[in-house]
Design a protein around this motif. Structure first.
Motif, PDB file in Angstrom:
ATOM      1  N   SER A  71       0.826  -1.209   0.000  1.00  0.00           N
ATOM      2  CA  SER A  71       0.000   0.000   0.000  1.00  0.00           C
ATOM      3  C   SER A  71       0.861   1.260   0.000  1.00  0.00           C
ATOM      4  CB  SER A  71      -0.927  -0.013   1.213  1.00  0.00           C
ATOM      5  OG  SER A  71      -1.694   1.165   1.274  1.00  0.00           O
ATOM      6  N   LEU A  72       1.923   1.281   0.837  1.00  0.00           N
ATOM      7  CA  LEU A  72       2.790   2.460   0.908  1.00  0.00           C
ATOM      8  C   LEU A  72       3.650   2.599  -0.344  1.00  0.00           C
ATOM      9  CD1 LEU A  72       3.999   2.315   4.627  1.00  0.00           C
ATOM     10  CD2 LEU A  72       2.558   4.068   3.592  1.00  0.00           C
ATOM     11  N   ALA A  73       4.118   1.479  -0.872  1.00  0.00           N
ATOM     12  CA  ALA A  73       5.003   1.537  -2.045  1.00  0.00           C
ATOM     13  C   ALA A  73       4.267   2.009  -3.288  1.00  0.00           C
ATOM     14  CB  ALA A  73       5.610   0.163  -2.287  1.00  0.00           C
ATOM     15  N   ASN A  74       2.975   1.705  -3.390  1.00  0.00           N
ATOM     16  CA  ASN A  74       2.153   2.144  -4.512  1.00  0.00           C
ATOM     17  C   ASN A  74       2.760   1.736  -5.859  1.00  0.00           C
ATOM     18  OD1 ASN A  74      -0.123   3.371  -5.613  1.00  0.00           O
ATOM     19  ND2 ASN A  74       0.853   5.392  -5.759  1.00  0.00           N
ATOM     20  N   GLY A  75       3.328   0.533  -5.897  1.00  0.00           N
ATOM     21  CA  GLY A  75       3.877   0.022  -7.137  1.00  0.00           C
ATOM     22  C   GLY A  75       5.264   0.510  -7.493  1.00  0.00           C
ATOM     23  N   LYS A  76       5.867   1.368  -6.668  1.00  0.00           N
ATOM     24  CA  LYS A  76       7.169   1.947  -7.005  1.00  0.00           C
ATOM     25  C   LYS A  76       8.332   1.163  -6.413  1.00  0.00           C
ATOM     26  CE  LYS A  76       5.255   6.633  -7.300  1.00  0.00           C
ATOM     27  NZ  LYS A  76       5.309   8.013  -6.747  1.00  0.00           N
ATOM     28  N   THR A  77       8.117   0.468  -5.298  1.00  0.00           N
ATOM     29  CA  THR A  77       9.176  -0.292  -4.639  1.00  0.00           C
ATOM     30  C   THR A  77       8.861  -1.782  -4.727  1.00  0.00           C
ATOM     31  OG1 THR A  77       9.507   1.534  -3.074  1.00  0.00           O
ATOM     32  CG2 THR A  77      10.484  -0.603  -2.504  1.00  0.00           C
ATOM     33  N   PRO A  78       9.720  -2.579  -5.357  1.00  0.00           N
ATOM     34  CA  PRO A  78       9.437  -4.012  -5.507  1.00  0.00           C
ATOM     35  C   PRO A  78       9.485  -4.739  -4.160  1.00  0.00           C
ATOM     36  CG  PRO A  78      11.147  -3.281  -7.039  1.00  0.00           C
ATOM     37  CD  PRO A  78      10.949  -2.186  -6.054  1.00  0.00           C
TER      38      PRO A  78
END
Length: 268
Positions: free
Chosen positions: A225-232
């Motif tokens: 949820s926090l990464a929002n697709g940016k952090t694998p």
């Protein structure tokens, strides 16, 4: 332009100085702890290589070292291609007993940095191992001297590698008259907090969660949820055993360890 990266802990400023020309190539004030990334324009080195440079930490935040300039050697990746830094979060005791439950092997101590390198080498993109954060309960020298000494020897072997980070909590021992083995307390919480903070601290670094403890699935969901697709985010399991998954249909990539992998990392 070429892209550089280096690992930084706590400092008020950082300089990167060429080991050949002595020229300061990059400077930044108050870098965020973790991975520092930057680009150098008009670089003649367009090929991928490892270059050694002088990394100077200026005005350290340590109260006794404030105002000093501390030079440290560091290998900095130089190249037009980007290598993804990877941080492993290892629930050590959970993983150690995979050897017994899945392969019938004695649950021996193992080298977590070698484990991390196995995972990094299998990733689908060019990657480098940044940290192996290992979470484990610490035995008491008063109640279990033999186990205490064994863990100290294991810790000494692993601490020779700077990528190894150890996070521990004291084991909880039974009171007089109680009959149960010592148990870990607070380890899962410490791991969960660090995992959830990862997208904020190291958004460019991939996280790999090495455990099958389903109590950590909420932390995995919070990470996504926090990464929002940016952090694998990836997980690790072994054999035909179950793996961690999310409440939604999305399942993070899973690396499966084999018996041969454990034979490579065991420290019998």
């Amino acid at each position: 332009s070429c892209r550089y990266a280096c690992a930084v802990t706590h400092a008020a400023a950082i300089e990167v100085q060429s080991s050949t020309s002595g020229k300061v190539m990059h400077a930044r004030s108050r870098p965020t702890p973790g991975l520092v990334q930057f680009r150098l324009p008009n670089s003649r080195n367009s090929h991928e290589s490892w270059q050694e440079h002088e990394v100077s930490l200026l005005s350290s935040s340590h109260p006794r070292r404030r105002g000093r300039k501390t030079a440290r050697r560091a290998y900095i990746f130089l190249g037009t291609s980007w290598m993804r830094p990877v941080v492993l979060y290892v629930d050590y005791e959970n993983v150690r007993y995979w050897q017994l439950h899945e392969f019938g092997m004695k649950p021996a101590e193992f080298n977590v940095v070698r484990l991390g390198q196995i995972i990094v080498d299998r990733r689908h993109e060019a990657s480098l191992l940044l940290q192996v954060r290992t979470y484990r309960g610490s035995p008491s020298a008063r109640f279990d001297r033999r186990r205490f000494n064994r863990q100290r020897r294991w810790l000494a072997r692993n601490m020779t590698d700077s990528r190894f980070v150890f996070i521990d909590r004291p084991l909880k021992y039974p009171k007089p008259g109680e009959a149960f083995p010592p148990v870990e307390k607070g380890i899962d919480v410490a791991l969960a907090i660090d995992l959830v903070m990862h997208p904020l601290r190291l958004p460019d670094a991939a996280a790999v969660l090495v455990t099958r403890d389903t109590d950590l699935e909420p932390a995995l969901e919070a990470f996504v949820s926090l990464a929002n697709g940016k952090t694998p985010i990836e997980v690790v399991s072994c054999g035909e055993a179950t793996r961690l998954h999310l409440a939604s249909r999305m399942r993070p990539w899973c690396h499966y360890l084999t018996r041969e992998d454990f034979e490579r990392i065991r420290e019998d």
